[in-house]
Design a protein around this motif. Structure first.
Motif, short mmCIF file in Angstrom:
data_model
loop_
_atom_site.label_atom_id
_atom_site.label_comp_id
_atom_site.label_asym_id
_atom_site.label_seq_id
_atom_site.Cartn_x
_atom_site.Cartn_y
_atom_site.Cartn_z
N ILE A 157 0.86 -1.19 0.00
CA ILE A 157 0.00 0.00 0.00
C ILE A 157 0.90 1.24 0.00
O ILE A 157 1.76 1.40 0.87
CB ILE A 157 -0.92 0.02 1.24
CG1 ILE A 157 -1.82 -1.22 1.22
CG2 ILE A 157 -1.74 1.29 1.29
CD1 ILE A 157 -2.52 -1.48 2.53
N ARG A 170 -6.64 6.74 4.98
CA ARG A 170 -6.75 5.93 3.76
C ARG A 170 -5.93 4.65 3.90
O ARG A 170 -6.40 3.55 3.56
CB ARG A 170 -6.28 6.74 2.55
CG ARG A 170 -6.25 5.93 1.24
CD ARG A 170 -5.54 6.68 0.13
NE ARG A 170 -4.14 6.97 0.45
CZ ARG A 170 -3.15 6.10 0.32
NH1 ARG A 170 -3.40 4.85 -0.10
NH2 ARG A 170 -1.92 6.44 0.61
N TYR A 173 -7.56 2.20 6.24
CA TYR A 173 -8.68 1.53 5.56
C TYR A 173 -8.17 0.43 4.64
O TYR A 173 -8.72 -0.69 4.63
CB TYR A 173 -9.46 2.58 4.78
CG TYR A 173 -10.41 2.05 3.73
CD1 TYR A 173 -11.52 1.30 4.07
CD2 TYR A 173 -10.19 2.33 2.37
CE1 TYR A 173 -12.40 0.81 3.10
CE2 TYR A 173 -11.06 1.85 1.40
CZ TYR A 173 -12.15 1.09 1.76
OH TYR A 173 -13.01 0.62 0.79
N GLU A 174 -7.11 0.71 3.88
CA GLU A 174 -6.57 -0.28 2.95
C GLU A 174 -5.97 -1.47 3.70
O GLU A 174 -6.12 -2.62 3.29
CB GLU A 174 -5.51 0.36 2.05
CG GLU A 174 -6.04 1.45 1.11
CD GLU A 174 -6.95 0.91 0.02
OE1 GLU A 174 -6.94 -0.33 -0.23
OE2 GLU A 174 -7.67 1.71 -0.61
N LYS A 177 -8.78 -3.73 4.95
CA LYS A 177 -9.31 -4.57 3.87
C LYS A 177 -8.43 -5.78 3.63
O LYS A 177 -8.94 -6.89 3.37
CB LYS A 177 -9.46 -3.76 2.59
CG LYS A 177 -10.59 -2.75 2.60
CD LYS A 177 -10.99 -2.31 1.20
CE LYS A 177 -9.87 -1.64 0.46
NZ LYS A 177 -10.29 -1.19 -0.89
N LYS A 178 -7.12 -5.59 3.72
CA LYS A 178 -6.20 -6.72 3.54
C LYS A 178 -6.32 -7.71 4.70
O LYS A 178 -6.32 -8.93 4.50
CB LYS A 178 -4.77 -6.21 3.44
CG LYS A 178 -4.48 -5.33 2.23
CD LYS A 178 -4.46 -6.11 0.94
CE LYS A 178 -3.99 -5.25 -0.21
NZ LYS A 178 -3.99 -6.00 -1.51
#
Length: 218
Positions: A157, A170, A173-174, A177-178
């Protein structure tokens, strides 16, 4: 269920003495589809005596902060925005310093209390009463250090402006998700809470630092 990913920057690295400067959010549904992104800036009511350490991290100077909208205006706008959602909600942050493991949550709760609201975002999991991507990564047993930068690198990321609340939220959040592709979030969330905003009687007495701390940590 709604997720509010959040990151804040403030005038101190210690939440009890910190004045909020910026707060950025990503609001998502239960499938992690982005519903809305929102950011707020706050003119501090006072400048923390220990602000130098925080400024060296996020780069927001006193002169810059004095141009931001008033603390009162931004706080009310932020609370009005958060209070629109009546569904079960979880606050998701990333903190890894032991002393500041609830940093973002404490600062946000202090503002909520100032405006007559108490909110229970998240669950009680180990030492947190909200979802920390640090704790989730530890639970997932990822093979890297658990700070934000290391996790971002591990998952590929890109960080564009590390230590700014807009970019850090951000990245948080990423990373989340992972992580939920590795572990079942429902297993992680065992324990449950009601996750709803609750209006409380406006506090009229001045709160000491110790009483505020006990109030925001549940």
């Amino acid at each position: 269920m709604t997720y509010y990913f959040a990151d804040v920057e403030a005038t101190s690295v210690y939440p009890i003495t910190a004045e909020l400067l910026t707060a950025d959010f990503i609001k998502c549904d239960s499938k992690l589809n982005v519903i809305e992104e929102k950011g707020f800036k706050f003119k501090p009511r006072q400048w923390s005596r220990d602000a130098e350490e925080a400024v060296n991290i996020h780069g927001i100077t006193r002169d810059q902060a004095m141009t931001f909208p008033s603390h009162e205006q931004s706080s009310r706008e932020m609370m009005n925005w958060l209070l629109q959602d009546k569904e079960r909600s979880y606050l998701v942050c990333h903190v890894n310093r032991i002393a500041n493991r609830t940093y973002d949550a404490i600062i946000l709760r202090m503002i909520a209390l100032d405006y007559g609201y108490y909110f229970d975002f998240g669950i009680k999991f180990r030492e947190s009463d909200y979802i920390s991507t640090h704790s989730l990564a530890k639970y997932a047993k990822v093979s890297c250090a658990l700070d934000l930068a290391s996790l971002a690198k591990y998952f590929g990321i890109k960080q564009t402006q590390h230590h700014t609340s807009k970019d850090d939220v951000r990245v948080c959040y990423e990373i989340f998700k992972k992580l939920v592709q590795i572990v079942d979030i429902n297993d992680f969330l065992k324990g449950d809470i009601n996750g709803e905003f609750k209006e409380t009687k406006k506090r009229t007495t001045k709160k000491s630092s110790s009483s505020v701390y006990s109030g925001v940590t549940g």
